[in-house]
Design a protein around this motif. Structure first.
Motif, PDB file in Angstrom:
ATOM      1  N   LYS A 273       1.002  -1.022  -0.936  1.00 45.33           N
ATOM      2  CA  LYS A 273       0.156  -0.473  -0.280  1.00 45.33           C
ATOM      3  C   LYS A 273       0.423   1.686  -0.087  1.00 45.33           C
ATOM      4  CE  LYS A 273      -0.735   0.929   4.509  1.00 45.33           C
ATOM      5  NZ  LYS A 273      -1.755   0.453   6.073  1.00 45.33           N
ATOM      6  N   ASP A 309      -7.921   1.058   0.346  1.00 44.44           N
ATOM      7  CA  ASP A 309      -8.520   0.235  -0.462  1.00 44.44           C
ATOM      8  C   ASP A 309      -9.618   0.647  -1.046  1.00 44.44           C
ATOM      9  OD1 ASP A 309      -8.034  -1.116   1.738  1.00 44.44           O
ATOM     10  OD2 ASP A 309     -10.478  -0.997   3.014  1.00 44.44           O
ATOM     11  N   ASN A 310     -10.026   1.896  -1.976  1.00 44.86           N
ATOM     12  CA  ASN A 310     -10.797   2.133  -3.605  1.00 44.86           C
ATOM     13  C   ASN A 310      -9.785   2.560  -4.214  1.00 44.86           C
ATOM     14  OD1 ASN A 310     -10.731   4.790  -2.210  1.00 44.86           O
ATOM     15  ND2 ASN A 310     -12.373   5.211  -2.445  1.00 44.86           N
ATOM     16  N   LEU A 359      -4.948  -7.839   0.182  1.00 42.07           N
ATOM     17  CA  LEU A 359      -5.024  -8.058   1.348  1.00 42.07           C
ATOM     18  C   LEU A 359      -3.558  -9.188   2.155  1.00 42.07           C
ATOM     19  CD1 LEU A 359      -7.874  -9.214   1.669  1.00 42.07           C
ATOM     20  CD2 LEU A 359      -7.221  -6.830   2.896  1.00 42.07           C
ATOM     21  N   ARG A 374     -13.673  -6.133  -1.867  1.00 44.92           N
ATOM     22  CA  ARG A 374     -12.390  -5.720  -1.318  1.00 44.92           C
ATOM     23  C   ARG A 374     -11.464  -5.444  -2.030  1.00 44.92           C
ATOM     24  NH1 ARG A 374      -6.887  -5.037  -1.380  1.00 44.92           N
ATOM     25  NH2 ARG A 374      -6.169  -3.279   0.332  1.00 44.92           N
ATOM     26  N   GLU A 375     -11.157  -6.680  -2.387  1.00 45.99           N
ATOM     27  CA  GLU A 375      -9.356  -7.522  -3.262  1.00 45.99           C
ATOM     28  C   GLU A 375     -10.488  -7.217  -4.766  1.00 45.99           C
ATOM     29  OE1 GLU A 375      -6.583  -9.173  -1.875  1.00 45.99           O
ATOM     30  OE2 GLU A 375      -7.650  -6.961  -1.549  1.00 45.99           O
ATOM     31  N   LYS A 378     -10.062  -3.310  -5.785  1.00 47.48           N
ATOM     32  CA  LYS A 378      -9.592  -2.852  -5.545  1.00 47.48           C
ATOM     33  C   LYS A 378      -8.249  -3.201  -7.569  1.00 47.48           C
ATOM     34  CE  LYS A 378      -6.481  -1.845  -3.239  1.00 47.48           C
ATOM     35  NZ  LYS A 378      -5.700  -0.276  -2.531  1.00 47.48           N
TER      36      LYS A 378
END
Length: 559
Positions: A273, A309-310, A359, A374-375, A378
């Motif tokens: 990240k 996350d976005n 993640l 989320r994944e 992403k």
């Protein structure tokens, strides 16, 4: 100086002073750099040990002085005085260090020219939005254009450890100076760390003899959490469940490297990240290696805070300078690389790298719906071209469609385009529909953009501990929904993916939609969470693979 707001945002992170809108080095820094530029006979900087002293002296002349990382001086001495041959060291101190000093002397004027021309990087009125160097903060959609010459000067700052470090961590910015890279070489010597530095040294050798003249762009991509006009927002699970888009072509490669792929495609950076990850420390896996062989990527670490996350980051134009072999502990620099990629209208090489962070060690929670979402989102954020969706939004507005439709707007557009094209049948591919629709409505992509697929591999697996089978499917869903024409997948010898080609071709044969595959993935993940199955996704999906596995276990010689 133009673009004052942009300039003010980045000024605290630059080592320069400003007066009356002009940038300059402190006088003592100028004297030291001029001495270095005249060569070792004048500066006496002819060894790694003396170089580290010179770096410390220059740093002490800056307003935000902080000492080098512990053992950094020892690392400079180890590399340049022991690991580098005498001939290489003579060239480095006689030619490269003086050239780098000249780059630093030019930095103030390069930055001033950059800000004056940032709204039009080529001086031709082609790119009208502001592109000046500034802090691309979280949730801020934006793009920064930097010339390769300016990047060279900025990375020379990194090598000499001149960037202020105060408040970088508080503002979620990664390390940018090179002192920790050299410190870690000394603290726990490893060959891969030595060869990482060899890549950096080679980069400076190349640009000191022939400065590149192109551009590199750094873009923060965002899927907004709130609804915004003409913009694709962060999708909920229902969006994926009801998607009627067809799945794109899936190509599987048993060997090869993402960066060597021949197509004009998005190349996935399995990112931290904090972009760059452990590049300037001990890291040496997929992201760090890419940053070593394409060192211009490191410049983004100066002004790109960590990704939410976005969010995703797309970098276009970074030149490759080095070849390599091996991976992680076996990584080795293996010589010069001449980058022959074509150049676009903005002067960027057609190398498109998209950084998406998975993640980290999610364990069983990766099978929960929220984490699947989320994944997938992403990857979707990294793969989507928002301008494409903006075109679609205008079509819907013109036709009076609203947000109350149950089916996603891009699905409706596909159906609308399909139904209005004479001769279109169910087997017509999405790309063909878009091409024909473009001729009739001028609302689709140009020919170049429509050919740009996704090239990836085991994103979020390996060091991040994700399920390789799920991650391959998640990326396929995201690429398909982003209207990419293909996904090209490099397995890197992962055993769990031995049936990847068989499974993806079976799914394509049965003409599943994005929604179909999403729903099956959710069902499988639910069973994994409940303990109703321990099978991998592929064998769970296709019982014939289970039989094949049983035969293999009974007969070890069965292929």
């Amino acid at each position: 100086m133009e673009s004052r707001e942009d300039f003010q945002s980045i000024l605290p992170y630059l080592p320069l002073l400003v007066r009356s809108s002009s940038l300059f080095w402190p006088s003592r820094v100028v004297e030291a750099l001029k001495a270095l530029a005249r060569g070792p006979h004048h500066s006496r900087v002819d060894s790694g040990e003396v170089l580290s002293v010179a770096i410390s002296d220059i740093r002490s002349s800056l307003p935000q002085f902080e000492p080098l990382a512990p053992f950094a001086p020892d690392g400079y001495a180890l590399f340049f005085d022991e690991l580098m041959s005498r001939a290489e060291a003579a060239k480095w101190f006689g030619e490269v260090v003086p050239a780098m000093a000249n780059m630093l002397l030019k930095l103030p004027s390069l930055l001033e020219s950059h800000y004056q021309g940032a709204d039009d990087p080529l001086g031709e009125g082609i790119y009208s939005v502001g592109t000046a160097l500034h802090l691309l903060s979280s949730q801020e959609v934006g793009i920064v254009f930097l010339s390769q010459e300016l990047i060279g000067a900025l990375l020379a700052c990194s090598f000499f450890c001149l960037f202020p470090v105060t408040n970088r961590g508080a503002n979620y910015l990664p390390t940018i100076n090179f002192d920790e890279l050299f410190a870690s070489l000394y603290e726990s010597y490893s060959e891969n760390q030595e060869h990482k530095i060899k890549c950096i040294v080679h980069y400076f050798e190349r640009i000191s003899s022939c400065m590149p003249v192109g551009f590199v762009s750094f873009e923060r991509k965002v899927l907004p959490l709130d609804h915004r006009p003409l913009c694709m927002s962060y999708p909920e699970a229902d969006f994926w469940s009801k998607s009627l888009l067809p799945l794109c072509r899936f190509e599987v490669h048993g060997s090869g490297l993402i960066e060597d792929q021949p197509n004009d495609a998005l190349e996935v950076d399995f990112a931290n990240k904090y972009i760059g990850g452990g590049t300037l420390n001990r890291g040496c896996v997929q992201e760090e290696i890419r940053f070593m062989v394409n060192p211009e990527l490191i410049a983004g670490m100066l002004f790109l805070p960590s990704m939410a996350d976005n969010e995703a980051i797309e970098i276009v134009g970074a030149e490759r300078f080095s070849n390599y072999i091996g991976y992680a502990s076996s990584f080795r620099y293996s010589g010069d690389h001449v980058d022959k990629r074509d150049v676009d209208v903005f002067g960027r090489r057609k190398t498109r790298i998209v950084a998406i962070d998975a993640l980290s060690w999610p364990g069983m929670k990766q099978y929960k719906l929220g984490f699947l979402l989320r994944e997938t989102n992403k990857a979707f954020c990294g793969f989507i071209d928002q301008s494409k969706y903006c075109q679609y939004e205008r079509v819907f507005q013109d036709k009076g469609l609203d947000d109350r439709d149950d089916i996603s707007r891009n699905d409706l557009l596909f159906r609308e385009a399909s139904s209005t094209i004479v001769g279109t049948n169910e087997e017509t591919s999405l790309n063909e529909v878009l091409r024909i629709s473009d001729e009739k409505t001028s609302m689709c992509l140009d020919n170049e953009d429509s050919s740009i697929g996704v090239v990836t591999g085991n994103w979020g697996c390996g060091a991040f501990g994700g399920d390789p089978e799920l991650k391959s499917i998640i990326q396929w869903l995201a690429a398909s929904q982003a209207l990419r024409p293909f996904i090209s997948y490099y397995k890197f010898g992962i055993k769990e993916l031995q049936y990847l080609d068989q499974v993806t071709q079976w799914i394509l044969l049965h003409k599943w939609t994005v929604g179909d595959l999403w729903n099956i993935m959710v069902e499988y993940s639910s069973q994994r969470l409940k303990g109703e199955t321990k099978l991998g996704f592929f064998i769970w999906l296709l019982p014939s693979l289970t039989s094949h596995e049983a035969r293999k276990s009974d007969s070890p010689n069965t292929p």
